[in-house]
Every structure is written in C-alpha cells, then in structure tokens.
Design an enzyme around this catalytic site. Structure first.
Site, PDB file in Angstrom:
ATOM      1  N   LYS A   1       8.047  -3.632  -2.168  1.00 19.12           N
ATOM      2  CA  LYS A   1       8.962  -3.057  -1.421  1.00 19.12           C
ATOM      3  C   LYS A   1      10.483  -4.552  -0.923  1.00 19.12           C
ATOM      4  O   LYS A   1       9.661  -6.116  -1.515  1.00 19.12           O
ATOM      5  CB  LYS A   1       8.441  -3.547   0.279  1.00 19.12           C
ATOM      6  CG  LYS A   1       9.122  -3.035   1.282  1.00 19.12           C
ATOM      7  CD  LYS A   1       8.495  -2.742   2.508  1.00 19.12           C
ATOM      8  CE  LYS A   1       8.846  -2.378   3.072  1.00 19.12           C
ATOM      9  NZ  LYS A   1       8.250  -2.558   4.872  1.00 19.12           N
TER      10      LYS A   1
ATOM     11  N   SER B   1       7.477   2.131   7.197  1.00 17.48           N
ATOM     12  CA  SER B   1       8.758   1.273   6.607  1.00 17.48           C
ATOM     13  C   SER B   1       9.020   1.740   5.181  1.00 17.48           C
ATOM     14  O   SER B   1      10.397   1.336   4.405  1.00 17.48           O
ATOM     15  CB  SER B   1       9.712   0.322   6.823  1.00 17.48           C
ATOM     16  OG  SER B   1       9.145  -1.194   7.053  1.00 17.48           O
TER      17      SER B   1
ATOM     18  N   SER C   1       3.686   0.128   8.542  1.00 18.78           N
ATOM     19  CA  SER C   1       5.099   0.722   7.745  1.00 18.78           C
ATOM     20  C   SER C   1       4.205   0.816   6.434  1.00 18.78           C
ATOM     21  O   SER C   1       5.007   1.529   5.586  1.00 18.78           O
ATOM     22  CB  SER C   1       6.083  -0.944   7.630  1.00 18.78           C
ATOM     23  OG  SER C   1       6.869  -0.318   8.855  1.00 18.78           O
TER      24      SER C   1
END
Lengths: 494, 485
Positions: B79, B154, B178
C-alpha cells in the site's frame, strides 16, 4: 501607595545526553554544519516514530530530585501543537497535565549581610524536546530564512517556579543558584551562550491601595533572556514600565490577557512580541506514539543515591569543617564541582583549610583566569599543591618561598610534575628554611655590627627599624624563618 | 492454477520443485498488470526493474542451494502509505506526490529479509481516509469482480491487486476497517492484527492509536505466512508488542476443539443487505456443522463505535498531518504572501476534501473548551467498548459478524454522502478501538456476483486462534477458490 513585585521564572535547560530525546542523533552544539545531526525521526518524516532516550529520563529525574520535587509513579507524553518552521512535526513532544516531577523548591540566599535565605517554590519540572533554530536575513535584502534542525529533538527540562521571587536581584540569584546546582549534579553544562540554559520571566506588580486592597497588574512574559545580567535588567525595566502603565491606565490583570514581550539587550527595553489576537491554543493531547512511563520507588531511590552533595549544603559544610569564612566558601562553591573537589583535596592534604582556601581562591583562581583555564586542565594537581602547602604548614619553607615554588611549578611541563617536584625545586633554589642557628647568629651579628644607626634607632624606641635589618639577614641566609630572625635581632640589640 | 492466480504457498512449492522461476512469476504478474491495470487501477507505481532483479537473484540463490527466506521469490505489493527506500510513497496525495522516503519501513526490511519481491505500490484513499479509494488524488480502483463497483478502501489497491491476479500477496493498513472491508469487497482474505503485533515504523500515520499493518492473500494459509513474516517487536516502535511470534502456519490445519463462536444478535441493524445477512447465517451454520457451539454475545457499547471512531481518528489525524506544511518537504504552493499564507495555501491546494474534512473535525475536537466533551469522552467510551469485548471473550473464543452491511457499492454512489460512508464502518471500527485482531474471509456471493466476507474477531494476540478458526471455515467452503473473470 506602593507595590510588590511578583516574578516567576520558566527555565529551559538542555540535558547533556549524548543523543537526542527521541532518536539516536548527536546533541553536539554544531551551528557551523547545519542539518547534519538529523534523521527521519527528528526531521519528522512521514512514518518515523519516537523512542524515549532512557538516559534523558534519568537526568530529568536527577534534576527533579535535586530541586526537591516529587517524582510521580506515572507520567506521560503530550503533543503541544503549533506551526513554526523550526518544528518539523508541527508539534512538540512535551508533558502537559502529568509532568515527571512537581512540587519542589530551591533555597536561595537573599541577603548576604544577614544571610537570610528563602525557599522558592517549584511548580513542576518536565521533559520536552527542543525545536530547531531559524535564522532570518537581517540585511533587509529579502533573502530566504534558514532552518537548522541540528538542535531539534535535544532533551530539555523545563523548570517552572512559583511566583515567589520579589525582585530582579532575587530572580538573578535564583537563576545563578539553579545553574550552579544543575552543573554540580552534572545534568547540564548550562552554557547560556550556546542556549543550554534559557529563561523566560513572568512579571507583574501587586499594587497596594490605601484602602488595604491589592490590585494585580497584567502579567507580562519576557522572552529572549540569555544572560544573568539580561534577566536582572529586563525585570527592572519591566517593573518600572508596569508601574508607569498602571499610573496611566489603571488596568488590572483581569482587564488584559497575558502579554509576551521580548528583551532587546542592545536598547535595554522590552518590546511587545505577540499580538493578543494570536493567543495560542496548543490543543494538547496524549501522544499515541509513546507509552506512558512508570517510575518505581526503587528507581527513585537509586537516582536519589546518585546525587552528589548539593552546593548549598556543601557551602555550609566547608564553613564548618574547614573553618572558612562564608565569603571564601561561596567563592569556592561558585566555581563549580571540580573546583570544590580540588579545594577539598588540597585542604585535606595540607591539613589547613584556611591556608588551602587562601591559595585556591587567590593564587590558583588568578592563574586560571589569566590563562582562561578550567580547573580540570590546571597543571598543578591538588596533591602537588597540598605537598607545597604542607611544607609551609610545617615551617619548612616560608610563604614567600612557597609562591616562588608555585611559580616554578606553573612554568614546568605537566608531564614532569609529581609529588617530588616540590622538594626538588626547594632544593634547587635553596629555599629550605635554615634551622642552623649558628649560621643565622653569625649573620645577625654581622648585620647588627654594620648598622649602627638602625640599632640606635631601635634602642631609642623605633620598632620599625627592625624591618630593614630582617631584610638584610634574609638576603644573607636564604630560607631563614623571618620570625626567628626577628627574635634574634631584637635579642642582640636589646 | 496459473502463475497469476495461484496462492503464494502453491507458487513456493512450484519454485522449489523447479517447475517455475521467480523471474517467470514476477514477469507474469507484471504482464497481467500491463494488460489489465488500466481498467482496475490498483497500482500507483511499479518497481518492475528492481522486482525482476530481485527475482533473478532469488532464482540464483535457490539454484545454488543458498538459504532462502520464507517468501523467496514471491511478488508482494505494498500500500502506498508504507515507506520503501527508493520508491515514491505518495499516500495517494498531491502533498506527497514527489516524496521518496530515505528509509524502509520495518515490515519492508522484514520482507526483503524474507526474499520477497517488491513489485509495486498500490492505490488508497488519500492518507488512508476513506472506504472506496475514491479519495485518492490520482485514480479510483475498480473492483476486479465488477469494474463499475468500488474495490473498497482505504487499502483498495492492495485488495484488488490480489483479487485481480497482479500479486499473490499484498500489504495494507487498517485504521477502522481499511483491510477487512476491501478484502470483503474483493473476495480475498484480509487480516488486521492485534494493535502492536506489527511495527508501524515506516507506515505513514493516519491515526496512530488505531493504525495497524496487515496482510492480504488468496487464502488463510498465505495470510498466516505473510503475518508471521512481518510480526514482532521492533525497537523503533515503542507501541509494538514484546510478545513471541508463533508460527501461524504450523498448526493451521488443526481444527479448534470445542470452539465457541459468538455472534451479535442485535447488531443486525437497519440497512443490512439480505445477501450479507444470509451469508453470515450460512457461515454460522458451517461452524455448527463442525461441532462448534453458537453463543449470542452482548456488546452494549458497539452502537457508539462509529461515533467514537470519528472523534479519535480525526483528532489524531489532525495532529499527524500537521507536519505537511510545505516547509521541509512535500508540496509547497507557488504563490503566497507570507509564512502563514504559505502554510494555508500549500495545505489548501494539496489536500483533498475528505482529508480536510477530517483535519477540521479533529482540530475542533481537540480545541480548548471542546476537548473534554469530545476527545476525552471518546477515550472513555473506547474503554467501555474494550471492556465489552473482554467480557464477551470470557464466554466465546471468537466472534463472527458481517464485515460490511452491503457488498461492494457502485463507484460514485456514496461520494456525496460522507455520513453514509462512515456508517458502513459499523462492523469494523470496534476491532481498532479495542485493539483486537480481526480477519475477513470470503464467505459468499451476492445475487449480483459480488463477493461477501465474513468477519471473525479474537482476543488480543490470539491471531493463531483467529487463523485456525478461519481455516476451519475455509476448508469447508469454496469461496476462496473463486476468481473474477
């Protein structure tokens, strides 16, 4: 109508750790190489996290205990948030509602005549990280401002006093005593030029009305105080200014918010610094990156046991143990821990504290000042000076000869000096006190015979005439004890 | 299974038998990305060259019989809020568009030491704030099952990358769901470890007391493998826990005996999608069929989770994001009048709406005069939520629930309704507020052919229990073997 001056000091002291409060960067004072002592943590780079420096916490505890504070068993870290280019995270890691030490005091002497002392209350002493340093273009040509983050993250302890100080002189005395204490316990070098000790003063007046009421004037925080003299002068100026402002405006503390003024040392005045409309809300909250710290009784006791004798106590002890005057004891203590240790080693070695005090406060101190030396780099080690003074004490040499030897020692290479040096200089220079009465008597006889007029003067009652004759005998017989010579002369002439 | 759809464990076996090389696997992933990521938008940057170099080096080591790490030759995506030396770490924000960290996050060091192949950085909601990656300043990640739908967020890019065949493993961060929510939307396994199980050093902070890095994988075994690679104490993160890391893969196949599965009766709130409700019900039946006891649990304060979360997370975020001021690094406005104006203009131009919204919420909640009523109160409620779980776990071993009230929503469907977006966090935020581990495992398909996840929660540091319980379920079902078209 009159007034009382109310002063509280906030002192920031840099702790002398090798590395910063929350990272491994060096804390060395290094303004010539900006931004070389930094890492992702103190630069506040995304993703970096702080780790507490245990040594800084240890020195913080030492400081707290030395100023008689309680060390609570639980303390935590908070973020104090504000924007400034020298603060790369836009918050300072500090301590808000649960500081690591609180409720202490520091005793100062407020009258050297009566030796009256006063306990100045200490509200709290907490740890926090220092910011970096901004430098602005002062040429007026609009060059960029620069930021040096070498200092950013250096451990500070902020010591906040109660508003117990009543004059500029007391404030200075408090600061001097605090500096002495912190250098004694070896937590900081308290170098004001390098910013290791910084001070802000909160000042206002309590106006005593004729009806017995007291009205406090608005509180002013004076910043940018970077010398003892500056602290004293700034407060004196501010007291005068506030008194005049009061007479003019009659505004009290309740009418105006706290004001921040900066001390301009060149002009000798304080100037308004921060507008009231910018009154800061620091939005303190507990730092989620750092676990709270717990302190056990055992840890407190351990740190307590590491504390050396504090200067105030040592001053008293020197007076009683070595029969020193208050003045001499103060001079010795004020030179710092190493100097006091030096004195005590000399005094113990020569068995005469008063004599040792005379020598270290005069001869040694003069030499250090002339050469700009610290006691630690002084070539005459305490055992050597003690050996010299012991000779005087035992009447093996005169005080005058001892000064000659002292000068010789100073002029020698340090590597050549040892305990035997004193004896060999005495021998080389023939300074040993002559106890051979035969030689002395002969010299006295000769001098008396040569100075008929002086002898006549003496016999007619002029005691002073002896003095000149003593000098002559001493020139003949080096190392003679002047007391003995005097006695022999008087005997011969009477 | 092809090289792009196989699990990491299968690929490791194939590499060890000499059937395929890491270079071939890595190249296959890169090809797949080149072919399809223009419609998925999982990646913000690729480290193709260095990935292939690492792959070749691992192949050489494997051939030479040199010792190899746990993930030797396996492509892993990160990420883009996790710092890796030499690669930009943008947090999907204009603010950090050009920021390249000079250091590796702790978990990146662990991955390199395990001989993993770091293939690229994945899309996210700006600074991890959001549930759909629609808040990314650069692109919106599409759901590999239906590109009209959101991948979730996210960590949407990381979830989509694993689902789409771009990488067998990826890492995300979970502050309020997330990892688990996009895992559920994309039909992969996503695990949020116990707070402190994995070092946060090098994870760009959103809400420090809630953030936790965790794995995405195609099955529970792979998730266990990736977790045991990255977990453990790190001296640079004082909130990381000093507890031994067991081998999560070792006893994974061993079913838990006398398992007590808790379920929340009253949380099946309004707005819970029928398909989600049915999938959760069926999952409980699976456990029952395996001999587990189903026990209803009470979490009386769970209804305050979302409110509590949206005080604490923005408060910490307002502080953590204050450093992006245009002075030292990151975006600086071109035009400004003075210092204050430079701060305002830089932040005003470089942050997106959602980030600004949360900074304002948090700044307000921490302000003098409001602190006690908001932040302090939220901390107290957080304690109560934690107590609820402590009590519940005295009765049960794990707690099962939906991950989200609905399957993946359509892109654009909720962008104008932030509150509705926030409310969808109802099942996930409690694990962050109480610090416990949670996992999302594929547990069904909606009528519209969108995956549905099942959330399992366990007490602190009971990742082993959590993973074994998840594996028990997975072994009885086929959902994890399904791949999008």
């Amino acid at each position: 109508m009159d007034y009382t001056v109310i002063i509280g000091l906030e002192v920031h002291v840099q702790l002398q750790t090798r590395t910063k409060l929350f990272c491994g960067c060096s804390t060395r004072f290094n303004p010539d190489h900006p931004n070389t002592q930094t890492c992702p943590v103190c630069l506040g780079l995304p993703g970096a996290l702080p780790v507490l420096n245990r040594e800084a916490f240890h020195l913080g505890m030492k400081t707290g205990l030395a100023i008689n504070c309680e060390i609570p068993s639980f303390t935590k870290w908070d973020r104090k948030q504000y924007y400034y280019p020298d603060l790369p995270k836009a918050y300072q890691i500090s301590q808000y509602d649960l500081p690591m030490s609180q409720n202490g005091w520091l005793e100062i002497e407020i009258d050297p005549e009566t030796r009256e002392t006063k306990k100045v209350g200490i509200i709290r002493a907490h740890l926090e990280e220092d910011a970096g340093k901004n430098s602005h273009d002062e040429s007026g040509r609009g060059h960029d401002s620069k930021v040096d983050l070498n200092r950013c993250g250096t451990p500070l302890v902020e010591i906040v006093s109660e508003p117990d100080l009543r004059s500029a002189q007391e404030a200075r005395k408090y600061l001097e005593e605090l500096k002495l204490l912190l250098t004694y316990i070896d937590v900081s070098d308290c170098n004001m030029q390098e910013g290791s000790l910084r001070c802000d003063a909160n000042v206002n007046l309590h106006i005593h009305q004729e009806n017995g009421e007291t009205i406090p004037t608005p509180i002013v925080e004076i910043k940018n105080l970077n010398s003892f003299r500056g602290v004293e002068q700034a407060i004196e100026f501010e007291v005068k200014r506030q008194w005049e402002a009061w007479q003019e405006t009659k505004l009290s503390l309740h009418d105006v918010p706290k004001e921040t003024r900066g001390w301009d040392a060149d002009r000798g005045i304080t100037l308004e610094q921060r507008g009231k409309e910018e009154a800061a809300d620091y939005r303190y909250f507990p730092d989620p990156d750092l676990a709270p710290v717990t302190v056990t009784d055992a840890e407190r006791e351990k740190v307590s046991s590491e504390l050396c004798e504090r200067p105030a106590l040592r001053r008293n002890r020197l007076e009683s143990e070595y029969e020193l005057s208050a003045y001499d004891a103060a001079v010795i203590i004020d030179q710092g821990l190493a100097f006091a240790d030096y004195f005590e080693q000399v005094a113990k070695g020569c068995q005469n504290g008063k004599q040792a005090a005379n020598w270290v406060t005069q001869d040694v101190l003069r030499e250090l000042k002339e050469k700009g030396l610290e006691i630690s780099s002084f070539t005459i080690k305490p055992e050597i000076l003690a050996a010299l003074l012991e000779k005087v004490e035992r009447s093996e040499i005169t005080t005058k000869s001892a000064r000659t030897v002292f000068q010789e020692l100073i002029n020698s290479e340090e590597s050549e000096l040892n305990a035997a040096s004193v004896q060999s200089i005495i021998e080389d220079k023939g300074l040993a006190m002559v106890s051979d009465t035969g030689a002395l008597e002969a010299a006295v006889q000769a001098v008396v015979a040569k100075n008929e007029k002086a002898v006549a003067d003496f016999q007619s009652g002029k005691q002073a005439a002896v003095g000149a004759l003593i000098g002559q005998v001493m020139r003949e017989v080096k190392g003679a004890d002047p007391k003995v010579v005097r006695e022999l002369l008087i005997e011969k002439m009477s | 299974m092809s090289n792009t759809s196989a699990t990491a464990s299968e690929l490791l076996a194939k590499m060890n038998s000499g059937e395929v090389s890491s270079e071939e696997i890595t190249a296959a992933c890169l090809e797949e990305i080149a072919r399809r990521d223009n419609s998925i938008n999982a990646f913000l940057s690729l480290q193709a060259e260095t990935a292939l170099e690492t792959a070749r080096e691992v192949d050489r080591k494997r051939k030479a019989g040199e010792p190899l790490g746990k993930l030797a030759g396996i492509p892993v995506a990160l990420k883009d809020n996790i710092c890796a030396k030499g690669a930009t770490t943008t947090c999907a924000s204009k603010m950090l568009e050009a920021f390249t960290p000079p250091y590796d996050a702790h978990i990146v060091e662990q991955l390199r030491a395990a001989d993993a192949v770091l293939i690229g950085k994945t899309n996210l909601d700006e600074f991890a704030m959001g549930s759909s990656t629609e808040n990314s300043a650069f692109k919106t990640t599409a759901n590999p099952w239906n590109t009209k739908c959101a991948a979730g967020g996210s960590s949407g890019g990381s979830a989509a990358a694993v689902a789409a065949g771009f990488a067998p493993l990826s890492l995300g961060s979970d502050t309020g769901g997330s990892i688990r929510q996009p895992a559920s939307f994309c039909g992969v396994v996503g695990l949020k470890p116990t707070y402190g199980r994995v070092s946060r050093y090098g994870l760009v902070a959103f809400a420090s007391s809630l953030d936790q890095i965790g794995p995405f994988a195609r099955d529970v075994t792979d998730a266990a493998l990736l977790l045991e690679t990255i977990a453990g104490k790190d001296q640079r993160d004082t909130t990381s826990l000093d507890a031994d890391v067991p081998s999560y893969t070792k006893n994974l196949e061993q079913p838990l005996e006398n398992l007590k599965v808790g379920y929340i009766e009253h949380l099946h709130a309004e707005g819970l999608h029928e398909d989600v409700k049915a999938a959760t019900q069926q999952a409980l039946e699976v456990y029952k069929s395996l001999g587990a006891e189903l026990i209803p649990v009470e979490l009386p304060h769970a209804k305050y989770c979302v409110a509590t979360y949206y005080i604490i997370a923005p408060s910490e975020a307002s502080s953590n994001l204050a450093r992006y001021d245009g002075v030292h690094y990151g975006y600086r406005a071109k035009q400004f009048d003075n210092m204050i104006d430079m701060y305002a203009a830089s932040r005003g131009e470089a942050f997106g709406d959602e980030v600004k919204r949360r900074i304002m919420l948090g700044t307000y909640a921490l302000s003098s005069g409001y602190y006690d009523a908001y932040y302090l109160k939220a901390l107290k409620v957080r304690r109560l939520i934690r107590n609820d779980f402590e009590q519940a776990f005295q009765k049960v071993d794990i707690i099962a629930s939906p991950v989200t009230p609905t399957p993946a929503f359509e892109i654009g469907e909720l962008v104008d309704d932030p509150l509705a977006m926030y409310l969808a966090d109802i099942f996930t935020t409690s694990a962050n507020l109480s610090g416990i581990p949670g996992v999302s495992v594929p547990a069904g398909m909606s009528q519209n052919k969108l995956p549905i996840g099942l959330q399992l929660l366990a007490p602190p540091l009971e990742e082993e229990r959590l993973l074994r319980a998840a594996r028990m379920f997975e072994r009885e079902t086929d959902w994890h073997r399904q791949r999008p078209e």
